[in-house]
Design an enzyme around this catalytic site. Structure first.
Site, PDB file in Angstrom:
ATOM      1  N   HIS A   1      -3.475  -5.123   0.036  1.00 34.27           N
ATOM      2  CA  HIS A   1      -3.272  -5.611   1.396  1.00 34.27           C
ATOM      3  C   HIS A   1      -3.289  -7.146   1.434  1.00 34.27           C
ATOM      4  O   HIS A   1      -4.356  -7.752   1.496  1.00 34.27           O
ATOM      5  CB  HIS A   1      -4.363  -5.074   2.322  1.00 34.27           C
TER       6      HIS A   1
ATOM      7  N   CYS B   1       0.828  -1.205   0.000  1.00 29.43           N
ATOM      8  CA  CYS B   1       0.000   0.000   0.000  1.00 29.43           C
ATOM      9  C   CYS B   1       0.868   1.263   0.000  1.00 29.43           C
ATOM     10  O   CYS B   1       1.550   1.555  -0.971  1.00 29.43           O
ATOM     11  CB  CYS B   1      -0.980  -0.051   1.179  1.00 29.43           C
TER      12      CYS B   1
ATOM     13  N   GLU C   1      -2.573  -9.030   3.853  1.00 27.35           N
ATOM     14  CA  GLU C   1      -3.000  -9.551   5.161  1.00 27.35           C
ATOM     15  C   GLU C   1      -4.516  -9.640   5.280  1.00 27.35           C
ATOM     16  O   GLU C   1      -5.042 -10.269   6.192  1.00 27.35           O
ATOM     17  CB  GLU C   1      -2.440  -8.674   6.289  1.00 27.35           C
TER      18      GLU C   1
END
Length: 398
Positions: free
Chosen positions: A348, A258, A350
């Site tokens: 992202h 990001c 995660e």
């Protein structure tokens, strides 16, 4: 509106959307943006990347699962304001501890409900993300006065916000099981699940403040460096960019996501620009140029790197390539270096968007660190392995 406190969302172009107060009452200012995620509002609200933004949820019903104590991505709600259409009257989820309205009120987040979010989203798509304000209670005045307050607020372009969301002190997230590697993570607005993903892979994560120096970073004796997500304009991050350059010179494996993708890109000589309305949601496709594979990703950014899909370019650290792009608009979604161990993505990994399409990127980071470890061992003089084993034995005993 009967029995409800009136509220208004006021945009800098003079457009006003009426509704009722949701959460805390008062005034809040920020950049109005829309998020297309159908679920995950708790993660959105607690994501530091949303600092100084008024988030418009395109999903019509919000709050159905209430608020729990497990899914926060940080210690607090970071959005400046919240805009929804149809808030749930009663949450229904076994993990819920309170309503979303109660949590917004508890944390002082000014919101508005009953807004025609479909019309609002189309307006932002056509005219771009813009400064806005939510007003309710005593702060709700005549439209001209509210527009003036919005126009007096700072724009997102040129905003230096990472220092406002970073950790004040370093902290460590221990590796699960035996420690394989140690990573220095520069906190530009890191989410809780990111160190957790690395921890699950045997990585001890040292989360460092954004103002950390190269000496602070090297003191960790890292096997790798991680650049986190975060809010604001990447052009303002001269310190983080310089720190990234120092890391690349030392050829320490580096992974950015990001905001970290933009920081790495700028360190490699690419420019950045403010997008018209950005990418915010959990359903955004990304194509890997090398494999052609499509991943469904979670994203939250209003700035992007300049470049073309598949473009190869020269940098101060050798050849690099635009490795990923978004097929919706061809924006840059990743950068990979050929001559130093560094790569980054705009999304992202995660987050559970695909739900795990992007998760293997953490494994790729591990692979880079393994390769460096093998290289370092091969370069050690005879007998060094015995010394290293002896030191490891002493550490375990202590």
């Amino acid at each position: 509106m009967t029995g409800k406190t009136p509220a208004a969302l006021v945009l800098e172009d003079g457009r006003v959307f009426r509704g009722s107060a949701y959460g805390a009452q008062g005034r809040t200012l920020g950049e109005a943006v829309f998020c297309t995620g159908m679920t995950g509002y708790q993660e959105t609200l607690t994501d530091p990347s949303y600092h100084r933004q008024i988030v418009v949820q395109t999903a019509p019903q919000i709050g159905n699962t209430g608020w729990n104590d497990e899914d926060d991505e940080s210690a607090r709600i970071w959005v400046s304001g919240y805009v929804v259409r149809d808030p749930a009257r009663t949450p229904s989820n076994w993990r819920s501890r309170r309503t979303l309205d109660e949590e917004l009120t508890r944390q002082g987040v000014v919101g508005i409900a009953g807004v025609d979010t479909r019309t609002l989203t189309r307006h932002l798509r056509e005219h771009g993300a813009m400064r806005a304000g939510v007003f309710s209670g005593d702060a709700l005045t005549d439209e001209a006065a509210m527009v003036d307050q919005v126009l007096a607020s700072p724009p997102m372009k040129g905003a230096d916000l990472a220092g406002e969301v970073t950790t004040p002190q370093p902290y460590v997230v221990q590796a699960q099981g035996e420690r394989r590697f140690r990573v220095a993570a520069l906190d530009l607005g890191i989410k809780s699940n990111t160190p957790r993903q690395m921890s699950a892979r045997g990585i001890e994560v040292h989360v460092l403040p954004a103002a950390s120096t190269i000496d602070d970073l090297l003191a960790v004796e890292p096997d790798g460096v991680f650049l986190s997500n975060g809010p604001g304009d990447p052009e303002t991050q001269a310190h983080a960019i310089a720190l990234t350059e120092e890391t690349l010179r030392r050829e320490i494996p580096l992974f950015g996501i990001c905001f970290g993708n933009q920081i790495l890109g700028r360190a490699l000589g690419l420019g950045t620009y403010k997008m018209r309305y950005g990418h915010r949601g959990i359903n955004i496709p990304v194509i890997d140029v090398e494999t052609g594979k499509v991943a469904i990703t979670a994203q939250n950014h209003g700035f992007a790197l300049e470049g073309e899909p598949g473009q190869t370019f020269d940098s101060p650290f050798g050849t690099a390539k635009i490795s990923h792009y978004c097929p919706n608009d061809d924006t840059v979604e990743g950068v990979r270096c050929s001559d130093v161990p560094a790569f980054s993505v705009q999304y992202h990994p995660e987050a559970a968007a695909g739900p795990h399409d992007a998760n293997p990127l953490f494994d790729e980071f591990v692979t880079l660190m393994e390769a460096r470890a093998r290289h370092n061992r091969a370069a050690q003089p005879a007998g060094a392995d015995r010394v290293r084993v002896s030191r490891m034995t002493q550490e375990k005993k202590s």
